[in-house]
Design an enzyme around this catalytic site. Structure first.
Site, PDB file in Angstrom:
ATOM      1  N   ARG A 109      11.486   4.245   2.652  1.00 49.95           N
ATOM      2  CA  ARG A 109      11.180   3.175   4.051  1.00 49.95           C
ATOM      3  C   ARG A 109      12.358   2.315   4.295  1.00 49.95           C
ATOM      4  NH1 ARG A 109       5.899  -0.870   4.287  1.00 49.95           N
ATOM      5  NH2 ARG A 109       5.156   0.987   5.026  1.00 49.95           N
ATOM      6  N   ARG A 167       0.665  -1.124   0.103  1.00 45.77           N
ATOM      7  CA  ARG A 167       0.112  -0.117   0.144  1.00 45.77           C
ATOM      8  C   ARG A 167       0.805   1.206   0.025  1.00 45.77           C
ATOM      9  NH1 ARG A 167      -2.920  -3.523   1.630  1.00 45.77           N
ATOM     10  NH2 ARG A 167      -1.182  -4.305   2.703  1.00 45.77           N
ATOM     11  N   THR A 168       1.879   1.442   0.910  1.00 45.71           N
ATOM     12  CA  THR A 168       2.505   2.505   1.111  1.00 45.71           C
ATOM     13  C   THR A 168       3.263   3.063  -0.213  1.00 45.71           C
ATOM     14  OG1 THR A 168       2.723   2.088   3.475  1.00 45.71           O
ATOM     15  CG2 THR A 168       4.208   4.078   2.733  1.00 45.71           C
ATOM     16  N   LYS A 173      25.326  -3.862  -2.266  1.00 46.65           N
ATOM     17  CA  LYS A 173      26.630  -3.855  -2.600  1.00 46.65           C
ATOM     18  C   LYS A 173      27.350  -3.086  -1.215  1.00 46.65           C
ATOM     19  CE  LYS A 173      26.176  -3.055  -7.649  1.00 46.65           C
ATOM     20  NZ  LYS A 173      26.434  -2.233  -8.707  1.00 46.65           N
ATOM     21  N   HIS A 189       5.517   6.165  11.081  1.00 49.02           N
ATOM     22  CA  HIS A 189       5.183   5.976   9.790  1.00 49.02           C
ATOM     23  C   HIS A 189       4.029   6.967   9.704  1.00 49.02           C
ATOM     24  CE1 HIS A 189       3.581   4.249   6.156  1.00 49.02           C
ATOM     25  NE2 HIS A 189       3.178   2.950   6.807  1.00 49.02           N
TER      26      HIS A 189
HETATM   27  C1  NCD Z   1       2.143  -0.945   8.059  1.00 46.16           C
HETATM   28  C2  NCD Z   1       3.551  -0.923   8.377  1.00 46.16           C
HETATM   29  O1  NCD Z   1       4.269  -0.863   7.389  1.00 46.16           O
HETATM   30  O2  NCD Z   1       4.004  -0.440   9.372  1.00 46.16           O
HETATM   31  N1  NCD Z   1       1.708  -1.242   6.872  1.00 46.16           N
HETATM   32  C3  NCD Z   1       1.209  -0.115   5.896  1.00 46.16           C
HETATM   33  O3  NCD Z   1       2.356   0.776   5.670  1.00 46.16           O
HETATM   34  N2  NCD Z   1      -0.002   0.001   5.713  1.00 46.16           N
HETATM   35  C4  NCD Z   1       1.399  -2.054   9.087  1.00 46.16           C
HETATM   36  C5  NCD Z   1       2.036  -3.411   8.934  1.00 46.16           C
HETATM   37  O4  NCD Z   1       2.887  -3.581   8.279  1.00 46.16           O
HETATM   38  O5  NCD Z   1       1.288  -3.982   9.778  1.00 46.16           O
END
Ligand code: NCD
Length: 317
Positions: A101, A51-52, A80, A129
């Site tokens: 991320r 999703r993100t 690397k 997040h």
């Molecule tokens: C979350 C995350 O990555 O922290 N997912 C997301 O970005 N929607 C929640 C999760 O991974 O449980």
């Protein structure tokens, strides 16, 4: 250069502007469909995501911009041995804005210190997040009509779940917020969050491991998955992974207007039999994530002087 590392990087007023912009985009997407023509978003994902990453990419495409990036550390020069600092210096030459991320807490901050473009933290380890929080706030604001005067149940892995950490930071700035923290003993909310954030601001909260008992009191139930990848041993994960399973029977205890939210991915913690319950809004929540990321990209690019928002005198690059 303005970055987004934590939801607190936006004041309450700025956040409200952002939510208003997200709602304006939802109402009239065409008005915003070309503002980012010629601009590029880089997604630097050192950890898995559906999703993100894809909602960031969808957001930039909806704004008429372009995307580039990588979706795992293995497919980048991190494999690397390249540092995040070096990578971001290079990406600053290729893109206008980036979302990163990383499994290490603080990696996004390191990136922002070396970047010449706005950096968005798309999740750093078990820490924060912020764009999931923006998604959650837009969902609550759109469906409940307010961000204050709510009792919010946070259920599941409150120790490692970064989405709940960011959400707590963001929500305590509104009046009349209280929390019910529902978790097994081993997955309780970190004590520094309780002491430095909740107690410090005298925010009412209750800790329990019994979901059923608190269900009738909640305005929102925010479910989370047990964060398998942050456990030190598999045995502990297996013991805790099915601690909570929200099903139809438990939902009978909830109010008619209680929202069930989840950042997703879901594993077992919400039975699929709930998906058609109008109170289950987790898929709608994922859709709000696109609108709010569009609003965030626009806000940061406008702040960097790379675009002009229509409200401020016509869409242009
Ligand atoms: C979350 C995350 O990555 O922290 N997912 C997301 O970005 N929607 C929640 C999760 O991974 O449980």
């Amino acid at each position: 250069m303005r970055h987004l590392m934590s939801p607190l990087d936006l004041s309450v007023e700025e956040l409200q502007d952002l939510l208003n912009l997200a709602q304006a985009i939802e109402k009239d997407p065409e008005r915003y469909a070309h503002i980012c023509a010629g601009k590029k978003l880089a997604t630097l994902f050192y950890e898995p995501s559906t999703r993100t990453r894809l909602s960031f990419e969808a957001a930039m495409l909806n704004l008429g911009g372009n995307i580039l990036g990588f979706s795992s550390a293995d497919s980048s020069s991190a494999a690397k041995g390249e540092s995040v600092s070096d990578t971001i210096r290079v990406i600053s030459c290729y893109a206008d804005i980036c979302a990163i991320r990383h499994p290490k807490e603080g990696a996004a901050i390191v990136a922002s210190q070396k970047a010449r473009i706005p950096v968005i933290n798309a999740g750093d380890g078990g820490h924060q997040h912020p764009t999931q929080t923006l998604t959650d706030l837009l969902t609550i604001y759109s469906l409940k009509g307010r961000l204050g005067h709510l009792k919010i149940g946070l259920c599941g892995d409150l120790k490692f779940g970064r989405t709940v950490h960011s959400l707590i930071h963001a929500l305590i700035r509104y009046p009349g917020i209280s929390f019910v923290m529902i978790s097994p003993e081993e997955l309780k909310i970190p004590s520094n969050l309780k002491e430095d954030v909740l107690n410090e601001r005298a925010i009412p909260y209750l800790e329990t491991d019994r979901l059923e008992e608190v269900m009738p009191d909640l305005d929102i139930l925010y479910m989370t998955r047990v964060q398998k990848e942050r456990f030190f041993n598999e045995e502990d994960y297996l013991r805790m992974k099915d601690f909570y399973i929200l099903d139809k029977k438990k939902m009978e205890l909830a109010r008619e207007d209680m929202l069930v939210m989840h950042p997703l991915p879901r594993v077992n913690e919400i039975s699929v039999e709930l998906d058609d319950d109008p109170r289950a809004v987790y898929f709608q929540q994922a859709q709000y994530g696109v609108f709010v990321r569009e609003a965030l990209i626009l806000t940061l690019l406008a702040d960097a002087g790379k675009i002009t928002l229509p409200e401020k005198g016509g869409a242009s690059c």
